[in-house]
Design an enzyme around this catalytic site. Sequence first.
Site, PDB file in Angstrom:
ATOM      1  N   LYS A  12     -10.195   2.665 -41.808  1.00 40.43           N
ATOM      2  CA  LYS A  12      -9.356   1.695 -42.524  1.00 40.43           C
ATOM      3  C   LYS A  12      -9.391   1.917 -44.053  1.00 40.43           C
ATOM      4  CE  LYS A  12      -9.724  -1.980 -39.042  1.00 40.43           C
ATOM      5  NZ  LYS A  12      -9.930  -3.438 -38.852  1.00 40.43           N
ATOM      6  N   TYR A  52      -0.345  -3.907 -34.760  1.00 38.41           N
ATOM      7  CA  TYR A  52      -1.240  -5.016 -34.425  1.00 38.41           C
ATOM      8  C   TYR A  52      -0.517  -6.158 -33.713  1.00 38.41           C
ATOM      9  CZ  TYR A  52      -5.601  -3.727 -36.943  1.00 38.41           C
ATOM     10  OH  TYR A  52      -6.791  -3.173 -37.338  1.00 38.41           O
ATOM     11  N   PHE A  60      -4.945 -14.904 -38.534  1.00 37.11           N
ATOM     12  CA  PHE A  60      -5.234 -13.846 -39.510  1.00 37.11           C
ATOM     13  C   PHE A  60      -4.236 -12.691 -39.469  1.00 37.11           C
ATOM     14  CE2 PHE A  60      -7.970 -13.239 -35.727  1.00 37.11           C
ATOM     15  CZ  PHE A  60      -7.629 -11.953 -35.343  1.00 37.11           C
ATOM     16  N   ARG A  88     -16.505   1.842 -29.115  1.00 34.42           N
ATOM     17  CA  ARG A  88     -16.719   0.439 -29.520  1.00 34.42           C
ATOM     18  C   ARG A  88     -18.212   0.156 -29.759  1.00 34.42           C
ATOM     19  NH1 ARG A  88     -12.406  -2.775 -29.580  1.00 34.42           N
ATOM     20  NH2 ARG A  88     -13.498  -4.701 -29.086  1.00 34.42           N
ATOM     21  N   THR A  94     -17.132  -6.710 -34.447  1.00 32.43           N
ATOM     22  CA  THR A  94     -16.004  -6.808 -35.385  1.00 32.43           C
ATOM     23  C   THR A  94     -16.473  -7.262 -36.766  1.00 32.43           C
ATOM     24  OG1 THR A  94     -14.617  -7.422 -33.519  1.00 32.43           O
ATOM     25  CG2 THR A  94     -13.712  -7.857 -35.694  1.00 32.43           C
ATOM     26  N   ARG A 105     -19.884  -0.210 -38.431  1.00 32.07           N
ATOM     27  CA  ARG A 105     -19.535  -1.412 -39.206  1.00 32.07           C
ATOM     28  C   ARG A 105     -20.749  -1.987 -39.923  1.00 32.07           C
ATOM     29  NH1 ARG A 105     -15.469  -3.590 -34.548  1.00 32.07           N
ATOM     30  NH2 ARG A 105     -13.500  -2.901 -35.462  1.00 32.07           N
ATOM     31  N   HIS A 118     -11.254   0.796 -36.799  1.00 34.09           N
ATOM     32  CA  HIS A 118     -10.655   0.143 -35.638  1.00 34.09           C
ATOM     33  C   HIS A 118     -10.850   1.069 -34.454  1.00 34.09           C
ATOM     34  CE1 HIS A 118      -7.673  -1.675 -32.944  1.00 34.09           C
ATOM     35  NE2 HIS A 118      -7.283  -0.442 -32.700  1.00 34.09           N
TER      36      HIS A 118
HETATM   37  P1  CMP Z   1      -9.797  -4.538 -35.419  1.00 35.20           P
HETATM   38  O1  CMP Z   1     -10.765  -3.994 -34.430  1.00 35.20           O
HETATM   39  O2  CMP Z   1      -9.032  -3.574 -36.229  1.00 35.20           O
HETATM   40  O3  CMP Z   1      -8.760  -5.497 -34.677  1.00 35.20           O
HETATM   41  C1  CMP Z   1      -8.156  -6.593 -35.296  1.00 35.20           C
HETATM   42  C2  CMP Z   1      -8.752  -6.899 -36.628  1.00 35.20           C
HETATM   43  O4  CMP Z   1      -8.510  -8.191 -37.102  1.00 35.20           O
HETATM   44  C3  CMP Z   1     -10.249  -6.802 -36.560  1.00 35.20           C
HETATM   45  O5  CMP Z   1     -10.633  -5.450 -36.425  1.00 35.20           O
HETATM   46  C4  CMP Z   1     -10.654  -7.474 -37.871  1.00 35.20           C
HETATM   47  O6  CMP Z   1     -10.726  -6.568 -38.946  1.00 35.20           O
HETATM   48  C5  CMP Z   1      -9.489  -8.437 -38.129  1.00 35.20           C
HETATM   49  N1  CMP Z   1      -9.890  -9.846 -38.116  1.00 35.20           N
HETATM   50  C6  CMP Z   1      -9.753 -10.687 -39.148  1.00 35.20           C
HETATM   51  N2  CMP Z   1     -10.191 -11.908 -38.821  1.00 35.20           N
HETATM   52  C7  CMP Z   1     -10.619 -11.840 -37.553  1.00 35.20           C
HETATM   53  C8  CMP Z   1     -11.189 -12.792 -36.656  1.00 35.20           C
HETATM   54  N3  CMP Z   1     -11.410 -14.067 -36.999  1.00 35.20           N
HETATM   55  N4  CMP Z   1     -11.512 -12.358 -35.410  1.00 35.20           N
HETATM   56  C9  CMP Z   1     -11.281 -11.080 -35.023  1.00 35.20           C
HETATM   57  N5  CMP Z   1     -10.725 -10.133 -35.842  1.00 35.20           N
HETATM   58  C10 CMP Z   1     -10.417 -10.517 -37.096  1.00 35.20           C
END
Ligand code: CMP
Length: 136
Positions: A12, A52, A60, A88, A94, A105, A118
């Site tokens: 990212k 997305y 969000f 993963r 996340t 992460r 991601h």
């Molecule tokens: P990613 O795995 O790219 O998939 C969706 C993205 O939304 C996640 O990583 C986060 O970077 C972002 N995100 C922001 N807020 C939230 C949240 N509350 N829960 C989950 N993902 C979030």
Amino acid sequence: MSNIEQTLSIIKPDAVERNLIDEIKAIFIKNNLNIKEDKKIHLTKEEAAEFYKVHQSKPFYDDLCSYLSSGPIVAMILEGKNAVLFNRQLMGATDPKKAEDKTIRKLYGISIDKNSVHGSDSIENAKKEIDFFFKN
Ligand code: CMP
């Protein structure tokens, strides 16, 4: 039956900006996830929204699309044993604050938005996400 899978990984904008591309790629390679293809690209907000769209009902979503299109990213096809789940595990939770030690992460993530990488969450989504970046 072979369990060699492909998954889509994205480095990212926060990680590209901090010159972490090679370090993150090295983690995949060291863990036997082969980088079959990779591409540095700067998405428009519309393209990020399409990528997305599974999250379109989430509060969000708009911020997420703005963020993914805020700078260059690196999209990669990773291939290896149980690649979807294994990637993963390598990424960690996340929210970097909740990610386990040594995960990508935990090592590099700044916040739940700027979480550096991601990875597809299922084989079905991996196919869709790979097509999004690499079809034709
Ligand atoms: P990613 O795995 O790219 O998939 C969706 C993205 O939304 C996640 O990583 C986060 O970077 C972002 N995100 C922001 N807020 C939230 C949240 N509350 N829960 C989950 N993902 C979030």
